[in-house]
Scaffold this motif. Structure first.
Motif, mmCIF file in Angstrom:
data_model
loop_
_atom_site.group_PDB
_atom_site.id
_atom_site.type_symbol
_atom_site.label_atom_id
_atom_site.label_comp_id
_atom_site.label_asym_id
_atom_site.label_seq_id
_atom_site.Cartn_x
_atom_site.Cartn_y
_atom_site.Cartn_z
ATOM 1 N N LYS A 51 -6.709 7.320 -5.058
ATOM 2 C CA LYS A 51 -7.125 7.733 -6.399
ATOM 3 C C LYS A 51 -7.683 6.542 -7.164
ATOM 4 O O LYS A 51 -8.730 6.647 -7.826
ATOM 5 C CB LYS A 51 -5.938 8.330 -7.155
ATOM 6 C CG LYS A 51 -6.309 8.823 -8.557
ATOM 7 C CD LYS A 51 -5.116 9.404 -9.286
ATOM 8 C CE LYS A 51 -4.191 8.295 -9.757
ATOM 9 N NZ LYS A 51 -3.126 8.795 -10.651
ATOM 10 N N LEU A 55 -11.519 6.252 -8.646
ATOM 11 C CA LEU A 55 -11.682 6.197 -10.102
ATOM 12 C C LEU A 55 -12.255 4.867 -10.580
ATOM 13 O O LEU A 55 -12.857 4.809 -11.654
ATOM 14 C CB LEU A 55 -10.342 6.446 -10.801
ATOM 15 C CG LEU A 55 -9.710 7.822 -10.602
ATOM 16 C CD1 LEU A 55 -8.443 7.951 -11.439
ATOM 17 C CD2 LEU A 55 -10.694 8.938 -10.967
ATOM 18 N N ASP A 94 -16.002 15.374 -11.379
ATOM 19 C CA ASP A 94 -15.369 14.589 -12.435
ATOM 20 C C ASP A 94 -14.144 13.826 -11.947
ATOM 21 O O ASP A 94 -13.702 13.960 -10.808
ATOM 22 C CB ASP A 94 -15.000 15.491 -13.619
ATOM 23 C CG ASP A 94 -14.066 16.635 -13.227
ATOM 24 O OD1 ASP A 94 -13.366 16.506 -12.202
ATOM 25 O OD2 ASP A 94 -14.047 17.653 -13.951
ATOM 26 N N GLN A 95 -13.580 13.036 -12.860
ATOM 27 C CA GLN A 95 -12.441 12.180 -12.538
ATOM 28 C C GLN A 95 -11.208 12.986 -12.137
ATOM 29 O O GLN A 95 -10.457 12.588 -11.249
ATOM 30 C CB GLN A 95 -12.105 11.291 -13.754
ATOM 31 C CG GLN A 95 -13.245 10.393 -14.213
ATOM 32 C CD GLN A 95 -13.501 9.247 -13.257
ATOM 33 O OE1 GLN A 95 -14.007 9.456 -12.148
ATOM 34 N NE2 GLN A 95 -13.155 8.050 -13.673
ATOM 35 N N GLU A 96 -10.995 14.109 -12.793
ATOM 36 C CA GLU A 96 -9.824 14.929 -12.491
ATOM 37 C C GLU A 96 -9.890 15.456 -11.059
ATOM 38 O O GLU A 96 -8.884 15.480 -10.343
ATOM 39 C CB GLU A 96 -9.728 16.094 -13.471
ATOM 40 C CG GLU A 96 -8.497 16.970 -13.255
ATOM 41 C CD GLU A 96 -8.393 18.111 -14.253
ATOM 42 O OE1 GLU A 96 -7.479 18.936 -14.101
ATOM 43 O OE2 GLU A 96 -9.231 18.166 -15.179
ATOM 44 N N LYS A 98 -11.484 14.092 -8.550
ATOM 45 C CA LYS A 98 -11.280 12.968 -7.630
ATOM 46 C C LYS A 98 -9.824 12.524 -7.605
ATOM 47 O O LYS A 98 -9.331 12.024 -6.588
ATOM 48 C CB LYS A 98 -12.191 11.806 -8.027
ATOM 49 C CG LYS A 98 -13.668 12.116 -7.846
ATOM 50 C CD LYS A 98 -14.547 11.017 -8.407
ATOM 51 C CE LYS A 98 -16.025 11.409 -8.321
ATOM 52 N NZ LYS A 98 -16.899 10.401 -8.962
ATOM 53 N N SER A 99 -9.112 12.710 -8.717
ATOM 54 C CA SER A 99 -7.699 12.309 -8.791
ATOM 55 C C SER A 99 -6.829 13.134 -7.857
ATOM 56 O O SER A 99 -5.764 12.678 -7.424
ATOM 57 C CB SER A 99 -7.184 12.448 -10.222
ATOM 58 O OG SER A 99 -7.862 11.570 -11.090
ATOM 59 N N LYS A 122 -16.225 -0.341 -11.001
ATOM 60 C CA LYS A 122 -16.740 0.184 -12.278
ATOM 61 C C LYS A 122 -16.902 -0.910 -13.326
ATOM 62 O O LYS A 122 -17.639 -0.740 -14.291
ATOM 63 C CB LYS A 122 -15.789 1.269 -12.800
ATOM 64 C CG LYS A 122 -15.781 2.538 -11.956
ATOM 65 C CD LYS A 122 -17.107 3.270 -12.032
ATOM 66 C CE LYS A 122 -17.135 4.507 -11.138
ATOM 67 N NZ LYS A 122 -16.236 5.567 -11.565
#
Length: 358
Positions: A51, A55, A94-96, A98-99, A122
């Motif tokens: 994760k 991220l 989105d990030q969620e 990928k989490s 990043k």
């Protein structure tokens, strides 16, 4: 129970009858400012690290590589060019999402295929290897990043059309072959028989089946084999009902040989397969077999077949047999039209083409 504090965020608790070491990770605090810890096992550590990688960097996972392209891990979209898959994953998920990557997986079959082409954090830091990214994340962004576990991530780079291992720079003509090769670099589980290494237990278990010997009988025809793997290959080839096992991913037409499938895809669908470029000359080859033959014959100059009558040596047995005609005078190939005999089949065919073609 004895607690050993490793950092502000991680505590190892040792206790119980078996004296097991349990990793507790701080995940927050309640309204009374009491610290809240979560028990982490190996799969939790791998998922946490993965994760953080997704991220904090532009690294993107690959679900699989099929006949027509690379498949996204988060949806069903497929792309012929891995660069398009990378762009899609970064921009469309989105990030969620990928989490939650790989959530629910267990350690037995866990491993990730990760595209690290043009790898960048990043924060703007450019890194050229997965290991440097992991070290950077640990030092700069995520102190809780776990370093006490084996790496279960296969890194891949797609800088050009050549499929090249980003660890040892070996070249492969298929993604599948390159993926299987990556086990050489991530030897987390070792075969006790042949010392081969594998990234996870599942792949090791399948490999170990090849070493099991005994009497394995086909239930369809009663034919016996000395390994279970040979019986499985027999069943697939003789009794599965699939006489044409290689299917085109574009039109579902089937072929007996994989090379014929590749020829079909190139001629009918206009999709050319990855060519292997010889590093010693300018020649390109469509298959690893053709490249190996070229390398051993031309550049390594292997000549294992020696003539008993002179000092000449040859690459193939057929070349030696053709040469031996000079010594034996044998003429075993007969023209069907004029009944003339020839020492070589090639000579007879040329004779028929020139004199009897009409």
């Amino acid at each position: 129970m004895v607690s050993i504090t490793c950092s502000n965020d991680v505590i190892f608790v040792i206790g119980g009858r078996e004296k097991k070491k349990i990793c507790l990770v701080k995940i927050g605090s309640d309204t009374k400012r009491n610290l809240i810890f979560k028990k982490f096992n190996d799969i939790d550590k791998h998922l946490f690290n993965m994760k953080e990688i997704l991220l904090h960097s532009n690294a993107t996972p690959i679900r699989s590589k099929g006949g027509t392209g690379y498949t996204c891990c988060f949806c069903t979209k497929l792309y012929e060019d891995p660069r398009d898959l990378k762009k899609h994953t970064i921009e469309d998920h989105d990030q969620e999402t990928k989490s939650n990557f790989m959530k629910g997986k267990d350690m037995h079959g866990y491993f990730v295929k990760l595209d690290i082409t043009d790898l960048q954090c990043k924060c703007g830091e450019t890194l050229d290897t997965l290991e440097k990214l992991l070290d950077h994340l640990k030092r700069v962004h995520s102190p809780r990043f776990f370093t006490d576990i084996e790496n279960h991530i296969f890194p891949f780079k797609f800088s050009d059309k050549t499929l090249r291992c980003c660890v040892c720079l070996n070249i492969f003509n298929t993604f599948k072959a390159m993926q299987e090769h990556m086990n050489v670099h991530y030897r987390n589980y070792i075969c006790e028989v042949c010392n081969a290494g594998f990234v996870n237990k599942n792949i090791l278990s399948r490999h170990c089946d090849a070493h099991k010997t005994g009497t394995f009988t086909c239930e369809e025809c009663s034919k016996t084999f000395d390994t279970a793997r040979k019986r499985l290959l027999h069943i697939r080839g003789k009794h599965s009902g699939i006489k044409l096992p290689h299917k085109c991913g574009y039109c579902n037409e089937r072929f007996k040989e994989v090379l014929k499938k590749h020829d079909h895809i190139a001629k009918v669908h206009g999709v050319l397969g990855t060519e292997i470029h010889c590093q010693a000359c300018d020649k390109n080859f469509r298959s690893k077999r053709a490249w190996r033959l070229h390398t051993t014959r031309i550049h390594l100059m292997q000549r294992p077949h020696k003539c008993k009558h002179c000092d000449m040596e040859f690459y193939t047995k057929q070349e030696l047999e053709s040469h031996n005609v000079k010594h034996t005078g044998s003429r075993s190939f007969q023209c069907e039209v004029c009944l003339k005999f020839f020492g070589r089949q090639k000579t007879m065919k040329e004779h028929m083409r020139r004199l009897h073609s009409q």
